[in-house]
Design a protein around this motif. Structure first.
Motif, PDB file in Angstrom:
ATOM      1  N   LEU A 103      37.465  79.934 123.091  1.00 44.58           N
ATOM      2  CA  LEU A 103      37.620  78.482 123.052  1.00 44.58           C
ATOM      3  C   LEU A 103      36.368  77.791 123.580  1.00 44.58           C
ATOM      4  O   LEU A 103      35.871  76.830 122.984  1.00 44.58           O
ATOM      5  CB  LEU A 103      38.851  78.054 123.851  1.00 44.58           C
ATOM      6  N   ALA A 104      35.847  78.290 124.696  1.00 46.98           N
ATOM      7  CA  ALA A 104      34.643  77.688 125.289  1.00 46.98           C
ATOM      8  C   ALA A 104      33.461  77.779 124.330  1.00 46.98           C
ATOM      9  O   ALA A 104      32.657  76.838 124.246  1.00 46.98           O
ATOM     10  CB  ALA A 104      34.327  78.363 126.618  1.00 46.98           C
ATOM     11  N   ALA A 105      33.366  78.873 123.600  1.00 43.05           N
ATOM     12  CA  ALA A 105      32.272  79.021 122.636  1.00 43.05           C
ATOM     13  C   ALA A 105      32.347  77.965 121.538  1.00 43.05           C
ATOM     14  O   ALA A 105      31.336  77.599 120.942  1.00 43.05           O
ATOM     15  CB  ALA A 105      32.303  80.423 122.012  1.00 43.05           C
ATOM     16  N   ARG A 106      33.534  77.455 121.299  1.00 39.41           N
ATOM     17  CA  ARG A 106      33.727  76.393 120.301  1.00 39.41           C
ATOM     18  C   ARG A 106      33.740  75.014 120.942  1.00 39.41           C
ATOM     19  O   ARG A 106      34.018  74.019 120.286  1.00 39.41           O
ATOM     20  CB  ARG A 106      35.042  76.616 119.560  1.00 39.41           C
ATOM     21  N   GLY A 107      33.491  74.962 122.245  1.00 32.85           N
ATOM     22  CA  GLY A 107      33.444  73.681 122.929  1.00 32.85           C
ATOM     23  C   GLY A 107      34.804  73.135 123.324  1.00 32.85           C
ATOM     24  O   GLY A 107      34.943  71.950 123.604  1.00 32.85           O
ATOM     25  N   VAL A 108      35.820  74.002 123.359  1.00 34.79           N
ATOM     26  CA  VAL A 108      37.179  73.567 123.689  1.00 34.79           C
ATOM     27  C   VAL A 108      37.523  74.040 125.101  1.00 34.79           C
ATOM     28  O   VAL A 108      37.375  75.215 125.418  1.00 34.79           O
ATOM     29  CB  VAL A 108      38.216  74.131 122.685  1.00 34.79           C
ATOM     30  N   VAL A 109      37.962  73.116 125.934  1.00 32.33           N
ATOM     31  CA  VAL A 109      38.337  73.428 127.317  1.00 32.33           C
ATOM     32  C   VAL A 109      39.745  72.904 127.558  1.00 32.33           C
ATOM     33  O   VAL A 109      40.088  71.802 127.118  1.00 32.33           O
ATOM     34  CB  VAL A 109      37.341  72.787 128.313  1.00 32.33           C
ATOM     35  N   LEU A 110      40.540  73.693 128.267  1.00 31.19           N
ATOM     36  CA  LEU A 110      41.908  73.310 128.602  1.00 31.19           C
ATOM     37  C   LEU A 110      42.004  73.021 130.096  1.00 31.19           C
ATOM     38  O   LEU A 110      41.605  73.834 130.917  1.00 31.19           O
ATOM     39  CB  LEU A 110      42.884  74.435 128.257  1.00 31.19           C
ATOM     40  N   TRP A 111      42.498  71.832 130.408  1.00 35.41           N
ATOM     41  CA  TRP A 111      42.902  71.531 131.779  1.00 35.41           C
ATOM     42  C   TRP A 111      44.410  71.673 131.808  1.00 35.41           C
ATOM     43  O   TRP A 111      45.137  70.778 131.389  1.00 35.41           O
ATOM     44  CB  TRP A 111      42.523  70.118 132.191  1.00 35.41           C
ATOM     45  N   GLY A 112      44.899  72.809 132.266  1.00 37.62           N
ATOM     46  CA  GLY A 112      46.324  73.055 132.350  1.00 37.62           C
ATOM     47  C   GLY A 112      46.839  72.782 133.755  1.00 37.62           C
ATOM     48  O   GLY A 112      46.143  72.174 134.583  1.00 37.62           O
ATOM     49  N   PRO A 113      48.044  73.248 134.075  1.00 39.55           N
ATOM     50  CA  PRO A 113      48.640  72.985 135.380  1.00 39.55           C
ATOM     51  C   PRO A 113      47.781  73.349 136.591  1.00 39.55           C
ATOM     52  O   PRO A 113      47.822  72.611 137.578  1.00 39.55           O
ATOM     53  CB  PRO A 113      49.944  73.792 135.336  1.00 39.55           C
ATOM     54  N   PRO A 114      46.987  74.425 136.566  1.00 39.96           N
ATOM     55  CA  PRO A 114      46.155  74.663 137.754  1.00 39.96           C
ATOM     56  C   PRO A 114      45.203  73.493 138.057  1.00 39.96           C
ATOM     57  O   PRO A 114      44.918  73.214 139.209  1.00 39.96           O
ATOM     58  CB  PRO A 114      45.377  75.928 137.401  1.00 39.96           C
TER      59      PRO A 114
END
Length: 192
Positions: free
Chosen positions: A59-70
């Motif tokens: 995902l990071a290689a495609r520029g996608v980042v997740l801000w999940g519960p942590p």
């Protein structure tokens, strides 16, 4: 990328940018989409989070980042979402906006093209739904405050859904398993 193609589906072609020969795709630093994934509870949000964590590098290689519960429950959103029984705190909200702005700038500098903020608690808590016999009372205010906290730059909001009767059954089963009393027939009749 995973066999399921998750990274490609979540990316949705968001990593678009002018690039020179031999350069990786990058977007302008101010061009970052923010996607709110609002849950809901009992609709596989935790599975999405586990899968995204397992595919973090792809995902990071495609520029996608997740801000999940942590991230969302780790203090970043403190002051954004109203506390049950308490009035909104303007000072805490201002501080939260500052924290969020710093994190957003950091994500942009790191080349994030699409930031997904995902937490079922963004809509509210299942116990509140049970107490009020309604699906996420106050969800509109909560989402509006969150959108304002990220500077109003939400590209889209998505919601995982489940048939209403199945959702209530699942929430009730979890509540009873955690020690809550069985609902009365009247409680069941009031669920909307």
């Amino acid at each position: 990328m995973s066999r399921s193609g998750f990274a490609g589906r979540l990316d949705g072609g968001l990593a678009r940018a002018a690039r020179g020969p031999g350069q990786p795709e990058r977007r302008a630093i101010m061009d970052m989409d923010i996607v709110l994934h609002l849950g809901a509870h009992r609709c596989a949000a935790a599975s999405l989070h586990r899968h995204a964590a397992a595919q973090g590098e792809a995902l990071a290689a495609r520029g996608v980042v997740l801000w999940g519960p942590p991230v969302t429950r780790g203090g970043l959103l403190a002051g954004v979402l109203p506390v049950p029984g308490g009035p909104p705190d303007a000072v805490a909200f201002g501080r939260a906006r500052g924290r969020i702005a710093l994190r957003l700038a950091q994500a942009r500098r790191a080349g994030t093209a699409c930031l997904v903020i995902s937490d079922a608690d963004l809509l509210g808590a299942p116990r509140i739904c049970l107490r009020r016999h309604r699906l996420y009372p106050g969800a509109g205010e909560r989402v509006a405050r969150l959108a304002h906290a990220v500077g109003g730059r939400v590209a889209r909001a998505v919601l995982s859904v489940r048939a209403q009767d199945a959702w209530w059954a699942s929430v009730l089963a979890c509540a009873v398993a955690r020690g809550h009393a069985l609902p009365s027939a009247g409680d069941l009749d009031r669920l909307v």
